[in-house]
Scaffold this motif. Structure first.
Motif, PDB file in Angstrom:
ATOM      1  N   ALA A   1       0.832  -1.206   0.000  1.00 30.75           N
ATOM      2  CA  ALA A   1       0.000   0.000   0.000  1.00 30.75           C
ATOM      3  C   ALA A   1       0.863   1.250   0.000  1.00 30.75           C
ATOM      4  O   ALA A   1       0.561   2.231  -0.677  1.00 30.75           O
ATOM      5  CB  ALA A   1      -0.924  -0.009   1.218  1.00 30.75           C
TER       6      ALA A   1
ATOM      7  N   ASN B   1       2.334   1.916  -3.339  1.00 29.33           N
ATOM      8  CA  ASN B   1       1.319   2.532  -4.189  1.00 29.33           C
ATOM      9  C   ASN B   1       1.093   3.988  -3.800  1.00 29.33           C
ATOM     10  O   ASN B   1       0.811   4.837  -4.640  1.00 29.33           O
ATOM     11  CB  ASN B   1       0.010   1.748  -4.073  1.00 29.33           C
ATOM     12  CG  ASN B   1      -1.041   2.249  -5.026  1.00 29.33           C
ATOM     13  OD1 ASN B   1      -0.720   2.650  -6.137  1.00 29.33           O
ATOM     14  ND2 ASN B   1      -2.284   2.245  -4.585  1.00 29.33           N
ATOM     15  N   GLN B   2       1.262   4.278  -2.520  1.00 33.96           N
ATOM     16  CA  GLN B   2       1.092   5.637  -2.027  1.00 33.96           C
ATOM     17  C   GLN B   2       2.234   6.546  -2.471  1.00 33.96           C
ATOM     18  O   GLN B   2       2.099   7.754  -2.472  1.00 33.96           O
ATOM     19  CB  GLN B   2       1.027   5.583  -0.492  1.00 33.96           C
ATOM     20  CG  GLN B   2       0.527   6.851   0.168  1.00 33.96           C
ATOM     21  CD  GLN B   2      -0.972   6.999  -0.009  1.00 33.96           C
ATOM     22  OE1 GLN B   2      -1.730   6.093   0.309  1.00 33.96           O
ATOM     23  NE2 GLN B   2      -1.401   8.118  -0.546  1.00 33.96           N
TER      24      GLN B   2
ATOM     25  N   ILE C   1      -4.920   0.468  -9.130  1.00 32.49           N
ATOM     26  CA  ILE C   1      -3.881   1.277  -8.493  1.00 32.49           C
ATOM     27  C   ILE C   1      -3.133   2.118  -9.511  1.00 32.49           C
ATOM     28  O   ILE C   1      -3.154   1.852 -10.714  1.00 32.49           O
ATOM     29  CB  ILE C   1      -2.894   0.410  -7.678  1.00 32.49           C
ATOM     30  CG1 ILE C   1      -2.082  -0.499  -8.590  1.00 32.49           C
ATOM     31  CG2 ILE C   1      -3.636  -0.395  -6.623  1.00 32.49           C
ATOM     32  CD1 ILE C   1      -0.947  -1.186  -7.856  1.00 32.49           C
TER      33      ILE C   1
ATOM     34  N   THR D   1       0.243   2.977  -9.317  1.00 28.85           N
ATOM     35  CA  THR D   1       1.676   2.742  -9.459  1.00 28.85           C
ATOM     36  C   THR D   1       1.954   1.568 -10.395  1.00 28.85           C
ATOM     37  O   THR D   1       1.326   0.521 -10.285  1.00 28.85           O
ATOM     38  CB  THR D   1       2.284   2.439  -8.081  1.00 28.85           C
ATOM     39  OG1 THR D   1       1.933   3.492  -7.199  1.00 28.85           O
ATOM     40  CG2 THR D   1       3.789   2.308  -8.163  1.00 28.85           C
TER      41      THR D   1
ATOM     42  N   ASN E   1      -5.661   5.626  -3.341  1.00 23.29           N
ATOM     43  CA  ASN E   1      -4.835   4.432  -3.169  1.00 23.29           C
ATOM     44  C   ASN E   1      -5.787   3.267  -2.917  1.00 23.29           C
ATOM     45  O   ASN E   1      -6.221   3.033  -1.808  1.00 23.29           O
ATOM     46  CB  ASN E   1      -3.870   4.619  -1.997  1.00 23.29           C
ATOM     47  CG  ASN E   1      -2.886   3.474  -1.890  1.00 23.29           C
ATOM     48  OD1 ASN E   1      -3.070   2.417  -2.502  1.00 23.29           O
ATOM     49  ND2 ASN E   1      -1.844   3.674  -1.112  1.00 23.29           N
TER      50      ASN E   1
END
Lengths: 392, 402
Positions: A113, A116-117, A139, A141, B141
């Motif tokens: 996570a 991805n953040q 997502i 990323t 996200n």
């Protein structure tokens, strides 16, 4: 059925040890639970390779070669246990780029996570999760696998003196931890690969490794398949325990293996970061590779700093487990062979485990030819030359 | 005047709910059932107030006749009823012809359905859904947060799968079984503890233990002891049983001792005491206890399933979603759990509300004449004069104490 708490038959020192190590092992096992090891079936691997296999090319590095800060998210346990030397060097500022390592326990969901953040540029993850992220359309990323950190960590252990090889499992019951994760698919693949599929071995899944340890203590001639470091832990708790079966070796001896490996963990980079700072990733791979080599040559020294660095919760268990967690640093085409075969095997067992589809060839990062052997300073000062030219 | 042998004439209004009886009808009923010479006008406010509190004069009638038969004179009966908590209220409170009352309540129901209250509630929910969706966009996200739209989409993906209902049913049955076992067990233990002090002393520390042991410790130990399939049932059971026990026990302790004495004097059996005196006392406690424990049973049950991952189960699906970083599915299954939890809670609370209602009327409706006959004949048969005398003595003591 199990009767008592798993600690009862253990003598006092082992019990203390148990309590002390339990946390560490639970963490490590959880980290690997998902990763497990699974090998690619030859045929499914070839299906996947319709997305042509990537190759290493002679090219210059992309992006900026100025020193940068790389934020690395690590899972505690096997994927980080080979990085000790790198961690120490990075802490003392001995690297060209600066590397900030952060351990996130065994919570790989949080690591994913935060990748991805945008909190991390490079992370270690169980070997199926890179593909899961690659396939996740929700997502933002994009990810690329840059290296494999651990091959197989699963071992067949037993108190039965008559079990000496995989074939001896036929008609027997084996207790396994890791249902729904890669251990399940790895074991299924290995059994099928050796003609023991179709229920010839009765695999019984337990929800925690502790249940399995309890059974090993209570049940006569019990057979279990467990990941390290639980095997090391079981050794301290069960008298007369042997480990006659190495699932990783059984994988490699399958006819369908075709160069694939039982991969447990791998390292994933944010593609955007990789394109902007390829040199930083190349240095990471060089350092990680050197650190793994150093660790395998200096097991005592490497294991003695695990607690201090935060990569494992107990130095003694780390020392026992280190020779058996298949520490490697596979990159480039070797990584592709090992990892894509593994993903194909998992995919054959359950497509959901890698997010539905085999990832395309762009998932596997191919460093420029010679980049991992060239001097980082030299590459930084001559960005126009290809690393192969610098190596000569 | 009622026939002492149980053959009574039934008055037409007796088929309606006592709260709708007019004062005149109530007087007539009392005249028919109260002992000779009773001051009906003096008793009227007391009885009216008792009805207001959920009592049913049709059920009280045999008791009144029993008291009369055992020799309590009307003044003492009135004193007893007042002592029992029934205070006089204006007699005309309940005086409302039923014919008019019906349409009013029906209209009221229609009005509440479209009321501004409900509209406001819906707007509030919509507002929070919008905040949720906005948060999804702001956080951006999907591994961390999934908005309502994506969750709904994931939910529809799950519902069309063949084993969706099987998974739901399996989890529902496990948790419902754990809860119902704990509900029954908690009540039984509370009754035993209420009756036998030793049982209470023995049980109390165990209940305290169950309340404080962390849920995760239960899970880890139970996984080893009972395996993953039964884990959910055991965990829901262990989480719910102290709640049910504690509330049930408090409810039993809250029973009105004066009512019990009165019942004793009137020769009411243990089972009837339980149904008509204990039940109204403990029901509010049990209802509030169940409200809490129904939610807890689902929370603990799903937690057990996530740890134990029995197949098929919602917990296993949630574990898989977490494992494969499939946050939308995780949110969707969470929504499913919430829905099932609410359905189970509503259904169980409806049943409980049924049990909490005054039963006198229902009891009276089912062949009242025959039951009265049975009551009377049993009384005549099985009450030797010595017992009658002792009851009389007790009643005298009680009333003089008052």
């Amino acid at each position: 059925m199990c009767t008592s708490a798993n600690v009862s038959p253990v003598p006092a020192p082992s019990r203390r040890q148990f309590i002390k190590f339990a946390g560490a092992c639970a963490a490590a096992a959880a980290g690997m639970g998902l990763a497990g090891c699974s090998n690619g079936h030859g045929d499914s691997a070839s299906q996947a390779s319709s997305k042509a296999a990537p190759t290493v090319e002679d090219r210059t590095l992309t992006g900026d070669t100025d020193p940068t800060t790389v934020r690395v998210g690590l899972i505690m346990g096997p994927p980080s246990m080979g990085l000790s030397r790198f961690l120490i060097d990075a802490q003392s500022g001995d690297t060209y780029n600066s590397y900030e390592f952060e351990f996130c326990g065994v919570d790989y969901q949080a690591v994913a996570a935060r990748l991805n953040q945008g909190d991390f540029d490079i992370v270690t993850l169980p070997s199926n999760l890179g593909a899961v992220l690659y396939n996740n359309e929700d997502i933002k990323t994009k990810v690329q696998a840059i290296s494999v950190n651990n091959l197989g960590v699963l071992y067949g252990i037993t108190t039965d003196p008559n079990v000496n090889e995989l074939a001896d499992l036929e008609g027997r019951t084996a207790y396994v931890y890791g249902e729904g994760g890669t251990p399940e698919y790895t074991i299924a693949t290995v059994l099928e690969g050796h003609g023991l599929g179709d229920g010839k071995v009765n695999i019984v899944f337990k929800s925690t490794p502790f249940e399995v340890l309890n059974l090993l203590q209570d049940e006569e001639n019990c057979i279990a398949i467990l990941p390290q470091p639980f095997v090391a832990l079981a050794d301290t708790m069960v008298t007369g325990l042997r480990r006659p079966i190495d699932i990783t070796a059984e994988w490699e001896s399958m006819e369908s293996a075709n160069g694939s490996e039982a991969v447990t963990t791998h390292t994933v980079a944010n593609r955007e970061f990789l394109e902007e700072h390829e040199l930083a990733v190349v240095e990471y791979l060089q350092r990680a590779g050197a650190s793994v080599d150093w660790t395998l040559k200096n097991l005592d020294e490497a294991s003695s700093c695990q607690v201090e660095l935060g990569s494992f919760l107990n130095d003694d268990v780390a020392r026992q487990a280190m020779p058996y967690i298949s520490l490697v640093n596979l990159t480039g085409e070797v990584m592709y062979d090992a990892l894509s075969g593994f993903l194909a095997a998992i995919h054959a067992q359950n497509p959901d485990s890698i997010g539905g589809d085999m990832p395309g060839s762009d998932f596997y990062y191919m460093p420029p030819a010679g980049a991992l052997d060239a001097d980082v300073q030299a590459m930084a000062s001559a960005p126009d030359k290809t690393p192969a030219e610098l190596v000569g | 005047m009622a026939e002492q042998d149980g053959v009574t004439c039934r008055m037409p209004f007796e088929d309606r709910e006592p709260s709708s009886w007019s004062d005149a009808e109530l007087r007539a009923f009392m005249r028919a059932n109260a002992p000779e010479g009773a001051d009906v006008d003096a008793m009227l406010p007391v009885v009216r107030s008792a009805i207001g509190q959920g009592a049913d004069p049709r059920a009280l009638a045999p008791m009144m006749r029993g008291a009369a038969a055992s020799g309590a004179d009307p003044e003492r009966m009135l004193a007893m009823m007042q002592m029992g908590g029934a205070s006089p209220q204006p007699a005309n409170v309940g005086e409302r012809p039923q014919g008019k009352a019906e349409p009013v309540s029906a209209a009221g129901r229609v009005r509440t359905w479209f009321s501004p209250e409900r509209g406001k509630k819906a707007l509030v929910i919509l507002m929070w859904l919008a905040v949720w969706e906005l948060a999804d966009h702001l956080v951006d996200n999907r591994l961390v947060l999934t908005g309502p739209v994506r969750t709904l989409q994931a939910l529809t993906e799950q519902i069309v799968k063949a084993d969706f209902w099987l998974i739901c049913a399996a989890s529902f049955c496990r948790i419902a079984a754990g809860f119902i076992l704990a509900f029954a067990g908690g009540i039984l233990i509370a009754v035993a503890a209420h009756r036998v002090r030793l049982v209470r002393d023995l049980i109390e520390p165990i209940v305290g233990l169950l309340k404080t042991v962390p849920m995760v410790s239960f899970i880890i130990m139970l996984l080893i002891w009972v395996g993953n399939q039964a884990l959910t049932i055991y965990l829901s059971f262990l989480i719910v049983i102290p709640l049910v026990y504690t509330n049930m026990y408090a409810g039993l302790e809250a029973v009105d001792l004066k009512m019990l004495e009165m019942a004793c004097m009137c020769g009411m059996g243990r089972w009837r005491q339980f149904l008509y005196i204990y039940r109204p006392a403990f029901m509010p406690f049990l209802v509030s206890g169940c409200k809490v424990s129904l939610g807890m049973s689902w929370k603990s049950g799903i937690m057990a399933e996530v740890f134990g991952t029995p197949a098929p189960s919602i917990g296993k699906q949630m574990f898989a979603a977490r494992t494969f970083l499939d946050t939308p599915s995780l949110f969707a299954w969470t929504a499913v759990v919430m829905l099932l939890s609410v359905v189970f809670e509503k259904a169980f609370m409806a049943l409980l509300a049924r049990a909490a209602r005054p039963w006198g009327s229902a009891w009276a409706r089912v062949g009242r004449t025959s039951r009265r006959a049975a009551w009377a004949s049993r009384r005549n048969r099985s009450r030797p004069s010595s017992r009658r005398a002792s009851r009389r003595a007790m009643a005298t003591t009680m009333c003089s104490a008052a």
